[in-house]
Design an enzyme around this catalytic site. Structure first.
Site, PDB file in Angstrom:
ATOM      1  N   SER A 413      10.516 -15.763  17.889  1.00 56.72           N
ATOM      2  CA  SER A 413       9.109 -15.091  17.644  1.00 56.72           C
ATOM      3  C   SER A 413       8.491 -14.463  18.904  1.00 56.72           C
ATOM      4  CB  SER A 413       8.107 -16.254  17.142  1.00 56.72           C
ATOM      5  OG  SER A 413       6.906 -15.498  16.373  1.00 56.72           O
ATOM      6  N   PRO A 414       7.841 -13.581  18.611  1.00 55.20           N
ATOM      7  CA  PRO A 414       7.283 -12.590  19.648  1.00 55.20           C
ATOM      8  C   PRO A 414       6.455 -13.398  20.852  1.00 55.20           C
ATOM      9  CG  PRO A 414       6.227 -11.619  17.796  1.00 55.20           C
ATOM     10  CD  PRO A 414       7.416 -12.702  17.376  1.00 55.20           C
ATOM     11  N   GLN A 491       8.070  -5.429  19.044  1.00 50.94           N
ATOM     12  CA  GLN A 491       6.639  -5.537  18.588  1.00 50.94           C
ATOM     13  C   GLN A 491       5.807  -4.455  19.346  1.00 50.94           C
ATOM     14  OE1 GLN A 491       4.151  -8.834  19.100  1.00 50.94           O
ATOM     15  NE2 GLN A 491       4.110  -9.260  16.904  1.00 50.94           N
ATOM     16  N   TYR A 572      -6.326  -8.578  17.460  1.00 49.76           N
ATOM     17  CA  TYR A 572      -6.060  -7.211  18.344  1.00 49.76           C
ATOM     18  C   TYR A 572      -6.607  -5.980  17.361  1.00 49.76           C
ATOM     19  CZ  TYR A 572      -3.654 -10.606  21.198  1.00 49.76           C
ATOM     20  OH  TYR A 572      -3.391 -11.653  21.907  1.00 49.76           O
ATOM     21  N   ARG A 620       3.070  -7.572  11.329  1.00 48.47           N
ATOM     22  CA  ARG A 620       2.516  -8.888  11.418  1.00 48.47           C
ATOM     23  C   ARG A 620       1.314  -9.021  11.056  1.00 48.47           C
ATOM     24  NH1 ARG A 620       3.398 -13.952  15.748  1.00 48.47           N
ATOM     25  NH2 ARG A 620       5.051 -14.366  14.329  1.00 48.47           N
ATOM     26  N   ARG A 715       7.294 -21.424  20.328  1.00 45.31           N
ATOM     27  CA  ARG A 715       7.439 -22.553  21.396  1.00 45.31           C
ATOM     28  C   ARG A 715       8.857 -22.987  21.452  1.00 45.31           C
ATOM     29  NH1 ARG A 715       2.287 -25.362  19.568  1.00 45.31           N
ATOM     30  NH2 ARG A 715       3.194 -24.708  17.788  1.00 45.31           N
TER      31      ARG A 715
HETATM   32  C1  LIG Z   1       3.210 -18.035  25.086  1.00 50.17           C
HETATM   33  C2  LIG Z   1       3.194 -17.451  23.742  1.00 50.17           C
HETATM   34  C3  LIG Z   1       2.834 -16.069  23.708  1.00 50.17           C
HETATM   35  C4  LIG Z   1       2.812 -15.401  22.630  1.00 50.17           C
HETATM   36  N1  LIG Z   1       2.623 -14.107  22.359  1.00 50.17           N
HETATM   37  C5  LIG Z   1       2.696 -13.306  21.142  1.00 50.17           C
HETATM   38  C6  LIG Z   1       2.944 -11.978  21.049  1.00 50.17           C
HETATM   39  O1  LIG Z   1       3.175 -11.255  22.120  1.00 50.17           O
HETATM   40  N2  LIG Z   1       2.795 -11.436  19.906  1.00 50.17           N
HETATM   41  C7  LIG Z   1       2.646 -12.211  18.655  1.00 50.17           C
HETATM   42  O2  LIG Z   1       2.597 -11.539  17.671  1.00 50.17           O
HETATM   43  N3  LIG Z   1       2.666 -13.673  18.801  1.00 50.17           N
HETATM   44  C8  LIG Z   1       2.563 -14.381  19.988  1.00 50.17           C
HETATM   45  N4  LIG Z   1       2.695 -15.378  19.854  1.00 50.17           N
HETATM   46  C9  LIG Z   1       2.456 -16.263  18.846  1.00 50.17           C
HETATM   47  C10 LIG Z   1       3.785 -16.709  18.399  1.00 50.17           C
HETATM   48  O3  LIG Z   1       4.661 -15.758  18.128  1.00 50.17           O
HETATM   49  C11 LIG Z   1       3.841 -17.607  17.135  1.00 50.17           C
HETATM   50  O4  LIG Z   1       3.297 -17.117  15.999  1.00 50.17           O
HETATM   51  C12 LIG Z   1       3.044 -18.833  17.446  1.00 50.17           C
HETATM   52  O5  LIG Z   1       3.331 -19.311  18.867  1.00 50.17           O
HETATM   53  C13 LIG Z   1       3.506 -20.176  16.323  1.00 50.17           C
HETATM   54  O6  LIG Z   1       4.841 -20.356  16.256  1.00 50.17           O
HETATM   55  P1  LIG Z   1       5.239 -21.709  17.112  1.00 50.17           P
HETATM   56  O7  LIG Z   1       4.467 -22.949  16.503  1.00 50.17           O
HETATM   57  O8  LIG Z   1       6.803 -21.535  16.895  1.00 50.17           O
HETATM   58  O9  LIG Z   1       5.186 -21.536  18.642  1.00 50.17           O
HETATM   59  C14 LIG Z   1       2.527 -16.099  21.215  1.00 50.17           C
HETATM   60  C15 LIG Z   1       2.745 -17.472  21.461  1.00 50.17           C
HETATM   61  C16 LIG Z   1       3.020 -18.238  22.514  1.00 50.17           C
HETATM   62  C17 LIG Z   1       3.274 -19.572  22.637  1.00 50.17           C
END
Ligand SMILES: Cc1cc2nc3c(=O)[nH]c(=O)nc-3n(C[C@H](O)[C@H](O)[C@H](O)COP(=O)(O)O)c2cc1C
Ligand SMILES: Cc1cc2nc3c(=O)[nH]c(=O)nc-3n(C[C@H](O)[C@H](O)[C@H](O)COP(=O)(O)OP(=O)(O)OC[C@H]3O[C@@H](n4cnc5c(N)ncnc54)[C@H](O)[C@@H]3O)c2cc1C
Length: 763
Positions: A413-414, A491, A572, A620, A715
């Site tokens: 994921s981004p 993205q 955003y 997204r 994560r």
């Molecule tokens: C450090 C960090 C940076 C993130 N940056 C982005 C981002 O640049 N673009 C985005 O769409 N989501 C971003 N997210 C959200 C993640 O893509 C994801 O949707 C969210 O962490 C939930 O997934 P998880 O439970 O597997 O961590 C970020 C999450 C984390 C933890």
């Protein structure tokens, strides 16, 4: 202790038994308004596992109950002309009447006084002459009403209609679900044997179908005859019978979900259905009632005072009850929304049904019925184009979007790294993304990469607005393509009012100490009181930002990215148009959802026009703002996805929240997946699920049940770039390719995981 049990159902009787077992000196009386044998309802079911707890409390009653059990191991699902059977589920059934008679006999043998045909008007009155009153007076508990100010019950009357019937038709080989399509809509039955010649037959349908059939105006007899006609193919000429003479009218009910803030008051304690209900589709109401009775009896003998016992009872039982209620709610909602799943192939429909409460995991299903699950996995691979006889977990099935072919369903994921210099990715990014691509995920999505310097979230965010950015990204993409089988997605986004803020490990979303730049948004709003107020975009701004997206997409195409994702989530810029919380515009870009979607769709269309036709684009979204009716809610997310789908977006990446500081998200395992499920199954659009998904089992169950097409993990990939390869080793899957220099590590991992000989791993 002088104890009154108000109600002679499973809770009241079993509590009386449990108290007497612990101290024969207790003076226990059960008050029941009905006669001993005059019970409504048909059978109840226990799962094999749960009955063990009850047996440990009183082996004597457990033995007599067991002697009357009807056992079955299979679940059969009739759907679209097919009967799909899976095994290993281990249930038992008993007539409610039989269960109560056995409990009555046991209570009498232990010296409990049973007063039948005694209606208690007020628990408060009873409480004056007893040390303890256990209010086990069922679903419509008078005691709960009498002290409603204190117990603070929340009763959620659910929409579906159901009727509890019986039949002499045999369903003794399987717990059977029958889904029938009629001229008035779908209607289904939950059927199970509970003694030698009788089965429970619960009929359920949506309120619309119920109204169209006119069940509300029918007598109980007419209702039975109508249901017999509907399910004639399964009843073998047997009748359906009602024994709900105590219910006036047609005897169809709506399930009330009961939850109470408190369970005790002075010397009165609520127990069983009076305190909390669990939907009949997971068959745990009786178990819950009996287990609460055991817990209360234990505590009354372990704690120094009754008040202390009550306090511990609430603390200890509540989490257990809530856990069960949450599984019951998932199951109940599945049946409420079942029409969403009625397009699924019988294999997937069956899987979705079996895993509806989210208590049964993918690998747990394998333990129950390996052959059935392998058949389902082979079906999944076949549908995915993964080969005719391939039996691999769904996460290792290929996926095709336009001409992009992913080797598996796992997506990095981004995740913003905040390590760019003036928007330019550095060696950090090369190593970071390179590692994740080597780690086995089918698709690696890079962080939100901003279309202009002022569109960055923080000074550390990556950009795609200068020639050196394009070159640096190309180096990363080239590495991924040269050294791995992963595809890489770019993205693109613009920060809007959440821009000009600190990097992730400083104070997230807070303004910079110095060097802030002006920010833009749909309307002149600020992210929080501390953030600057954004300028509302005018047409010039909209054209400029659109052109920046287009230029960035062209650079991404030249850099060789396989896919684009447009970031319309998380508050955003583009998200600020979609959510009414931040879009206060009065022009054609504000107001209705169609208006609020106009600018994000304009961006998509402009980008699509320059992005190579063979490559896919994802969007997204935040499927809910988590603020209730004031913001975007899941039904709006379905409408948003339909608009994206119609515009030609290939896949919807279904995230949620981060659009308001007032959001109140409900976290939990896979907590955002229901939004993806809903969008995918209501629109037919491909989706990606994301949010607290961290086990291979989660990924497999989401995919196999058709809740998403791809699964994003964020994560978990920070902690372990090799998440996918490790999952393959743990599961003994030999089809994932490792980088050649790492073969020795691979072989050791397979050996240590006990997953068979590494020599058979595909190089
Ligand atoms: C450090 C960090 C940076 C993130 N940056 C982005 C981002 O640049 N673009 C985005 O769409 N989501 C971003 N997210 C959200 C993640 O893509 C994801 O949707 C969210 O962490 C939930 O997934 P998880 O439970 O597997 O961590 C970020 C999450 C984390 C933890
Ligand atoms: C359609 C349907 C199917 C179900 N299937 C299952 C299943 O398969 N497995 C399962 O475990 N559970 C099932 N349940 C749930 C189960 O019936 C209840 O959860 C369980 O009976 C709860 O036990 P209880 O003792 O709390 O309440 P009840 O069984 O409702 O007992 C309460 C008793 O209190 C008496 N009473 C009430 N008020 C008074 C008063 N003022 N004075 C004197 N007596 C009073 C009532 O007459 C009644 O006998 C099902 C429920 C429904 C509706």
């Amino acid at each position: 202790m002088k104890i009154a049990c108000l109600g002679g159902g499973p809770a009241g009787l079993y509590f009386a038994i449990s108290m007497k077992l612990r101290d024969a000196g207790h003076d226990v009386t059960v008050f029941e308004r009905n006669r001993p044998d005059d019970t409504f309802g048909w059978g109840v079911v226990f799962s094999n596992e749960t009955f063990d707890n009850i047996a440990a409390n009183d082996p004597v009653s457990a033995d007599t109950i067991r002697a009357h059990f009807a056992y079955w191991d299979d679940i059969a699902v009739h759907y679209r002309g097919q009967r799909v059977v899976s095994s290993g589920h281990g249930f038992s059934g008993i007539a409610r009447k039989q269960l109560l008679m056995l409990l009555q006999q046991r209570a009498l043998a232990l010296g409990v006084i049973l007063n039948f045909q005694t209606e208690i008007a007020s628990a408060a009155e009873l409480a004056r002459s007893y040390d303890l009153v256990v209010a086990a007076d069922g679903l419509n508990s008078k005691t709960r009403n009498e002290f409603s100010d204190h117990f603070k019950p929340a009763i959620d009357v659910r929409k579906n209609k159901f009727v509890w019937l019986g039949t002499r038709q045999k369903f003794d080989d399987a717990f059977t679900f029958i889904f029938e399509q009629t001229a008035h809509g779908w209607i289904w039955a939950h059927a199970y044997q509970f003694d030698a010649d009788t089965a429970t037959f619960i009929v359920e349908c949506s309120p619309t179908t119920w109204e169209k059939f006119g069940f509300g105006a029918m007598s109980q007899e007419d209702s039975c005859r109508a249901c017999e006609r509907i399910f004639a193919n399964y009843l073998g000429g047997h009748r359906l019978m009602s024994n709900a003479a105590h219910i006036r009218g047609s005897s169809w009910l709506n399930f009330p979900r009961v939850l109470c803030e408190k369970w005790s008051h002075r010397n009165i304690v609520l127990m069983g259905d009076a305190a909390a209900t669990a939907h009949f589709s997971i068959g745990s109401g009786t178990k819950l009632a009996m287990e609460s009775a055991v817990a209360m009896a234990d505590l009354l003998h372990a704690e120094p005072t009754m008040a202390a016992a009550f306090a511990k009872y609430e603390a200890a039982r509540r989490s257990e009850v809530l856990r069960l209620q949450s599984a019951a709610r998932n199951s109940m909602e599945w049946f409420e929304d079942v029409e969403r799943y009625l397009h699924l192939d019988p294999v997937q429909f069956n899987y979705s049904l079996l895993t509806r409460s989210q208590r049964i995991s993918h690998e747990n299903l394998r333990l129950r019925d390996k052959t059935w699950l392998e058949g389902a996995e082979a079906w999944f691979q076949r549908m995915a184009g993964g080969g005719a006889n391939t039996v691999r977990r769904p996460m290792f099935a290929p996926f095709k979007l336009r001409d992009m072919r992913l080797k598996n369903r796992v997506v990095v994921s981004p995740m913003a790294q905040y390590k760019a210099i003036d928007g330019c990715p550095t060696d950090w990014h090369l190593v970071h993304y390179g590692e994740r691509a080597k780690g086995g995920a089918g698709l690696v999505c890079i962080e939100m990469t901003c279309v202009s310097a002022e569109g960055r979230i923080t000074p550390g965010c990556t950009g795609m607005y200068a020639a050196d950015h394009e070159a640096a990204w190309k180096r990363i993409v080239d590495f991924v393509h040269a050294e791995t089988e992963a595809k890489i997605c770019c993205q693109l986004g613009h920060s809007g009012a959440k821009g000009s803020t600190q990097v992730g490990w400083e104070e997230m979303d807070a303004p910079l100490a110095e060097g802030n730049w002006p920010v833009l948004s749909a309307s002149a709003t600020a992210w929080s009181e501390r953030n600057q107020r954004a300028r509302a975009m005018d047409r010039n701004d909209m054209d400029r930002v659109r052109d920046q997206f287009v230029a960035a997409a062209q650079m991404a195409a030249r850099a060789g990215f396989d896919m684009l994702e447009i970031h319309c989530a998380h508050g955003y810029l583009l998200s600020s148009f979609i959510t009414p919380l931040t879009n206060r515009r009065r022009d054609e870009y504000g107001g209705s959802l169609a208006n609020r979607m106009r600018y994000p769709l304009e961006i998509f269309q402009a980008v699509r026009a320059v992005w190579p036709a063979e490559k896919p684009i994802s969007v997204r979204i935040s499927a809910t703002d988590w603020v209730g009716a004031a913001g975007v809610e899941p039904p709006d997310a379905v409408a948003i996805s339909r608009m994206l789908q119609q515009a030609g977006v290939d896949i919807c990446d279904v995230s949620a929240g981060q659009t308001s500081i007032h959001a109140r998200p409900v976290y939990g395992r896979m907590f955002q997946t229901p939004f993806s499920d809903r969008i995918r199954n209501e629109t037919g659009m491909a989706t990606m699920a994301v949010g607290n998904i961290y086990e291979p089992d989660h990924v497999n169950s989401i995919l196999m049940a058709g809740r998403a097409d791809l699964v994003c993990l964020a994560r978990p990939h920070l902690a372990d770039p090799y998440w996918t390869l490790r999952a393959a080793a743990k599961l003994g899957d030999r089809g994932e390719r490792w980088p050649q220099p790492y073969y020795a590590g691979r072989d050791q991992l397979y050996r240590l995981s006990g997953s068979g000989e590494p020599a058979t791993v595909i190089a």
